[in-house]
Design a protein around this motif. Structure first.
Motif, PDB file in Angstrom:
ATOM      1  N   GLY A  18       0.807  -1.210   0.000  1.00  0.00           N
ATOM      2  CA  GLY A  18       0.000   0.000   0.000  1.00  0.00           C
ATOM      3  C   GLY A  18       0.840   1.260   0.000  1.00  0.00           C
ATOM      4  N   LEU A  19       1.910   1.258   0.772  1.00  0.00           N
ATOM      5  CA  LEU A  19       2.796   2.419   0.803  1.00  0.00           C
ATOM      6  C   LEU A  19       3.452   2.649  -0.553  1.00  0.00           C
ATOM      7  CD1 LEU A  19       4.577   1.975   4.261  1.00  0.00           C
ATOM      8  CD2 LEU A  19       2.873   3.705   3.655  1.00  0.00           C
ATOM      9  N   ALA A  20       3.927   1.589  -1.173  1.00  0.00           N
ATOM     10  CA  ALA A  20       4.615   1.732  -2.456  1.00  0.00           C
ATOM     11  C   ALA A  20       3.673   2.270  -3.521  1.00  0.00           C
ATOM     12  CB  ALA A  20       5.199   0.389  -2.892  1.00  0.00           C
ATOM     13  N   ALA A  21       2.466   1.720  -3.587  1.00  0.00           N
ATOM     14  CA  ALA A  21       1.516   2.156  -4.605  1.00  0.00           C
ATOM     15  C   ALA A  21       1.057   3.583  -4.361  1.00  0.00           C
ATOM     16  CB  ALA A  21       0.312   1.213  -4.630  1.00  0.00           C
ATOM     17  N   THR A  22       0.870   3.942  -3.099  1.00  0.00           N
ATOM     18  CA  THR A  22       0.438   5.305  -2.768  1.00  0.00           C
ATOM     19  C   THR A  22       1.544   6.310  -3.066  1.00  0.00           C
ATOM     20  OG1 THR A  22      -1.040   4.434  -1.071  1.00  0.00           O
ATOM     21  CG2 THR A  22      -0.477   6.768  -0.948  1.00  0.00           C
ATOM     22  N   LYS A  23       2.782   5.932  -2.772  1.00  0.00           N
ATOM     23  CA  LYS A  23       3.880   6.840  -3.096  1.00  0.00           C
ATOM     24  C   LYS A  23       3.971   7.047  -4.602  1.00  0.00           C
ATOM     25  CE  LYS A  23       8.685   8.027  -2.537  1.00  0.00           C
ATOM     26  NZ  LYS A  23       9.879   8.016  -1.693  1.00  0.00           N
ATOM     27  N   ASP A  24       3.740   6.018  -5.389  1.00  0.00           N
ATOM     28  CA  ASP A  24       3.747   6.175  -6.845  1.00  0.00           C
ATOM     29  C   ASP A  24       2.734   7.230  -7.285  1.00  0.00           C
ATOM     30  OD1 ASP A  24       5.679   4.232  -7.102  1.00  0.00           O
ATOM     31  OD2 ASP A  24       4.290   2.644  -7.710  1.00  0.00           O
ATOM     32  N   LEU A  25       1.559   7.213  -6.679  1.00  0.00           N
ATOM     33  CA  LEU A  25       0.535   8.211  -7.015  1.00  0.00           C
ATOM     34  C   LEU A  25       0.995   9.624  -6.665  1.00  0.00           C
ATOM     35  CD1 LEU A  25      -2.679   6.406  -5.660  1.00  0.00           C
ATOM     36  CD2 LEU A  25      -2.063   6.746  -8.063  1.00  0.00           C
ATOM     37  N   LEU A  26       1.600   9.753  -5.507  1.00  0.00           N
ATOM     38  CA  LEU A  26       1.971  11.073  -5.000  1.00  0.00           C
ATOM     39  C   LEU A  26       3.155  11.692  -5.734  1.00  0.00           C
ATOM     40  CD1 LEU A  26       1.593  10.305  -1.192  1.00  0.00           C
ATOM     41  CD2 LEU A  26       0.159  11.859  -2.533  1.00  0.00           C
ATOM     42  N   THR A  27       4.020  10.865  -6.281  1.00  0.00           N
ATOM     43  CA  THR A  27       5.244  11.379  -6.890  1.00  0.00           C
ATOM     44  C   THR A  27       5.188  11.464  -8.403  1.00  0.00           C
ATOM     45  OG1 THR A  27       6.205   9.147  -6.899  1.00  0.00           O
ATOM     46  CG2 THR A  27       6.683  10.542  -4.990  1.00  0.00           C
ATOM     47  N   ALA A  28       4.083  11.082  -9.006  1.00  0.00           N
ATOM     48  CA  ALA A  28       4.012  11.041 -10.477  1.00  0.00           C
ATOM     49  C   ALA A  28       4.326  12.403 -11.088  1.00  0.00           C
ATOM     50  CB  ALA A  28       2.635  10.553 -10.920  1.00  0.00           C
ATOM     51  N   LYS A  29       3.730  13.471 -10.567  1.00  0.00           N
ATOM     52  CA  LYS A  29       3.954  14.801 -11.129  1.00  0.00           C
ATOM     53  C   LYS A  29       5.391  15.269 -10.905  1.00  0.00           C
ATOM     54  CE  LYS A  29      -0.189  15.708 -12.709  1.00  0.00           C
ATOM     55  NZ  LYS A  29      -0.435  15.889 -14.170  1.00  0.00           N
ATOM     56  N   VAL A  30       5.960  14.899  -9.770  1.00  0.00           N
ATOM     57  CA  VAL A  30       7.355  15.282  -9.499  1.00  0.00           C
ATOM     58  C   VAL A  30       8.286  14.592 -10.489  1.00  0.00           C
ATOM     59  CG1 VAL A  30       9.170  15.354  -7.760  1.00  0.00           C
ATOM     60  CG2 VAL A  30       6.773  15.583  -7.070  1.00  0.00           C
ATOM     61  N   LEU A  31       8.057  13.327 -10.753  1.00  0.00           N
ATOM     62  CA  LEU A  31       8.907  12.604 -11.695  1.00  0.00           C
ATOM     63  C   LEU A  31       8.727  13.115 -13.119  1.00  0.00           C
ATOM     64  CD1 LEU A  31       8.629   9.015 -10.214  1.00  0.00           C
ATOM     65  CD2 LEU A  31      10.615  10.531 -10.166  1.00  0.00           C
ATOM     66  N   GLU A  32       7.535  13.605 -13.447  1.00  0.00           N
ATOM     67  CA  GLU A  32       7.359  14.247 -14.748  1.00  0.00           C
ATOM     68  C   GLU A  32       8.289  15.455 -14.884  1.00  0.00           C
ATOM     69  OE1 GLU A  32       3.303  15.309 -15.389  1.00  0.00           O
ATOM     70  OE2 GLU A  32       2.585  13.234 -15.399  1.00  0.00           O
ATOM     71  N   ALA A  33       8.435  16.214 -13.803  1.00  0.00           N
ATOM     72  CA  ALA A  33       9.338  17.365 -13.835  1.00  0.00           C
ATOM     73  C   ALA A  33      10.786  16.916 -14.044  1.00  0.00           C
ATOM     74  CB  ALA A  33       9.218  18.162 -12.532  1.00  0.00           C
ATOM     75  N   PHE A  34      11.193  15.828 -13.400  1.00  0.00           N
ATOM     76  CA  PHE A  34      12.542  15.300 -13.621  1.00  0.00           C
ATOM     77  C   PHE A  34      12.734  14.912 -15.084  1.00  0.00           C
ATOM     78  CE2 PHE A  34      12.794  15.112  -9.056  1.00  0.00           C
ATOM     79  CZ  PHE A  34      14.148  15.080  -8.756  1.00  0.00           C
ATOM     80  N   ASP A  35      11.768  14.175 -15.629  1.00  0.00           N
ATOM     81  CA  ASP A  35      11.894  13.724 -17.017  1.00  0.00           C
ATOM     82  C   ASP A  35      11.967  14.901 -17.987  1.00  0.00           C
ATOM     83  OD1 ASP A  35      11.774  11.086 -16.177  1.00  0.00           O
ATOM     84  OD2 ASP A  35       9.609  10.903 -16.527  1.00  0.00           O
ATOM     85  N   ARG A  36      11.191  15.924 -17.708  1.00  0.00           N
ATOM     86  CA  ARG A  36      11.087  17.050 -18.633  1.00  0.00           C
ATOM     87  C   ARG A  36      12.246  18.044 -18.482  1.00  0.00           C
ATOM     88  NH1 ARG A  36       6.648  18.979 -16.642  1.00  0.00           N
ATOM     89  NH2 ARG A  36       7.723  20.524 -15.363  1.00  0.00           N
ATOM     90  N   ASP A  37      12.687  18.309 -17.238  1.00  0.00           N
ATOM     91  CA  ASP A  37      13.542  19.476 -16.987  1.00  0.00           C
ATOM     92  C   ASP A  37      14.942  19.161 -16.485  1.00  0.00           C
ATOM     93  OD1 ASP A  37      11.344  21.091 -17.650  1.00  0.00           O
ATOM     94  OD2 ASP A  37      10.617  21.098 -15.580  1.00  0.00           O
ATOM     95  N   ALA A  38      15.236  17.922 -16.133  1.00  0.00           N
ATOM     96  CA  ALA A  38      16.511  17.630 -15.475  1.00  0.00           C
ATOM     97  C   ALA A  38      17.710  18.012 -16.334  1.00  0.00           C
ATOM     98  CB  ALA A  38      16.587  16.151 -15.094  1.00  0.00           C
ATOM     99  N   ALA A  39      17.689  17.685 -17.611  1.00  0.00           N
ATOM    100  CA  ALA A  39      18.847  17.971 -18.469  1.00  0.00           C
ATOM    101  C   ALA A  39      19.104  19.469 -18.561  1.00  0.00           C
ATOM    102  CB  ALA A  39      18.629  17.376 -19.852  1.00  0.00           C
ATOM    103  N   GLY A  40      18.048  20.252 -18.773  1.00  0.00           N
ATOM    104  CA  GLY A  40      18.221  21.691 -18.896  1.00  0.00           C
ATOM    105  C   GLY A  40      18.679  22.336 -17.611  1.00  0.00           C
ATOM    106  N   LEU A  41      18.140  21.915 -16.471  1.00  0.00           N
ATOM    107  CA  LEU A  41      18.531  22.521 -15.201  1.00  0.00           C
ATOM    108  C   LEU A  41      19.930  22.095 -14.783  1.00  0.00           C
ATOM    109  CD1 LEU A  41      15.158  22.329 -13.238  1.00  0.00           C
ATOM    110  CD2 LEU A  41      16.245  24.345 -14.265  1.00  0.00           C
ATOM    111  N   THR A  42      20.317  20.871 -15.131  1.00  0.00           N
ATOM    112  CA  THR A  42      21.686  20.440 -14.861  1.00  0.00           C
ATOM    113  C   THR A  42      22.677  21.282 -15.665  1.00  0.00           C
ATOM    114  OG1 THR A  42      20.952  18.183 -14.401  1.00  0.00           O
ATOM    115  CG2 THR A  42      23.263  18.479 -14.969  1.00  0.00           C
ATOM    116  N   ALA A  43      22.371  21.527 -16.932  1.00  0.00           N
ATOM    117  CA  ALA A  43      23.245  22.358 -17.765  1.00  0.00           C
ATOM    118  C   ALA A  43      23.307  23.785 -17.228  1.00  0.00           C
ATOM    119  CB  ALA A  43      22.740  22.359 -19.205  1.00  0.00           C
ATOM    120  N   LEU A  44      22.175  24.313 -16.795  1.00  0.00           N
ATOM    121  CA  LEU A  44      22.151  25.665 -16.226  1.00  0.00           C
ATOM    122  C   LEU A  44      23.009  25.741 -14.976  1.00  0.00           C
ATOM    123  CD1 LEU A  44      21.045  28.558 -16.007  1.00  0.00           C
ATOM    124  CD2 LEU A  44      19.077  27.599 -14.760  1.00  0.00           C
TER     125      LEU A  44
END
Length: 245
Positions: free
Chosen positions: A192-218
């Motif tokens: 239950g904890l693992a599945a609930t954490k997946d729900l809660l972090t989905a939007k945060v991980l989208e930000a990593f996928d989308r922005d990590a390369a650009g922010l690392t370069a910056l």
């Protein structure tokens, strides 16, 4: 030589304690590596239900170690590891948190602090920006508050950190605040904890996928700039940088 990160386990909860007194638990390459190793072990251990990240001394984390900074990609990896770990990660803070240390709080699922804790995004004062730590912070924290504290580097207290969403809760006795949270986690099923954490972090991980390369370069670009060199030199020499008026 200090172990940098100490591990303790009690009733399905593992505590990882940052203990690098020489630099106020700043994020050196070595400390980031030890913390990542500790999180990896927790992720593989079926006896670990949750992880508490805390600190020795009066500073949770002073930000990046300017003498031995981690590679920006490695820091992004650590923040993502906290977010992706399929077990809740909690921050327990009884002291000061600065700059990159606030990225650790943002990556944690729950963060609690004592009333005497203080916080500041000090990057602008040394000529850089809170780039990679924005990956977990921007999706989880009040944008108007971040605008103020990102741009000014002002210090703020635990009550304000709760209001902005940086902290979950604060109180005079941080362990009294934390106790019912840990009790709840111990009563929850691992699945239950693992599945609930997946729900809660989905939007945060989208930000990593989308922005990590650009922010690392910056981040790399800013840290190699002339203004950053002046800002970091001034910080180490305990003086104002040249742009202060």
């Amino acid at each position: 030589m200090t172990a940098l990160v100490h591990t303790a386990h009690d009733r399905a909860v593992t505590t990882l304690t940052l203990d690098s007194p020489g630099n106020r638990n700043a994020l050196s390459a070595a400390l980031v590596g030890r913390l990542a190793d500790g999180l990896t072990r927790c992720g593989k251990d079926s006896d670990v239900r949750a992880v508490v990240l805390t600190h020795a001394g009066n500073t949770f984390c002073a930000g990046a170690d300017l003498r031995d900074p981690p590679d920006p990609d490695v820091l992004v990896g650590l923040l993502r590891q906290i977010v992706e770990l399929r077990k809740p990660v909690l921050a327990r803070v009884t002291g000061h948190v600065r700059a990159g240390g606030l990225g650790l709080l943002g990556a944690c699922d729950i963060a609690v602090a004592g009333a005497g804790a203080s916080f500041a995004f000090t990057e602008v004062r040394i000529g850089v920006a809170p780039a990679v730590i924005s990956l977990p912070l921007l999706p989880r924290t009040d944008p108007r508050a971040l605008a103020r504290y990102y741009l000014t580097g002002e210090r703020f207290d635990a009550a304000e950190a709760v209001r902005t969403g940086l902290l979950t809760a604060a109180g005079d006795d941080v362990d009294a605040v934390l106790a019912p949270v840990l009790d709840g986690l111990r009563r929850a099923s691992p699945q239950g904890l693992a599945a609930t954490k997946d729900l809660l972090t989905a939007k945060v991980l989208e930000a990593f996928d989308r922005d990590a390369a650009g922010l690392t370069a910056l981040s790399a670009e800013l840290f190699s700039s002339a203004q950053a060199r002046e800002g970091m030199t001034a910080f180490l020499e305990r003086r104002d940088p040249a742009w202060v008026v």
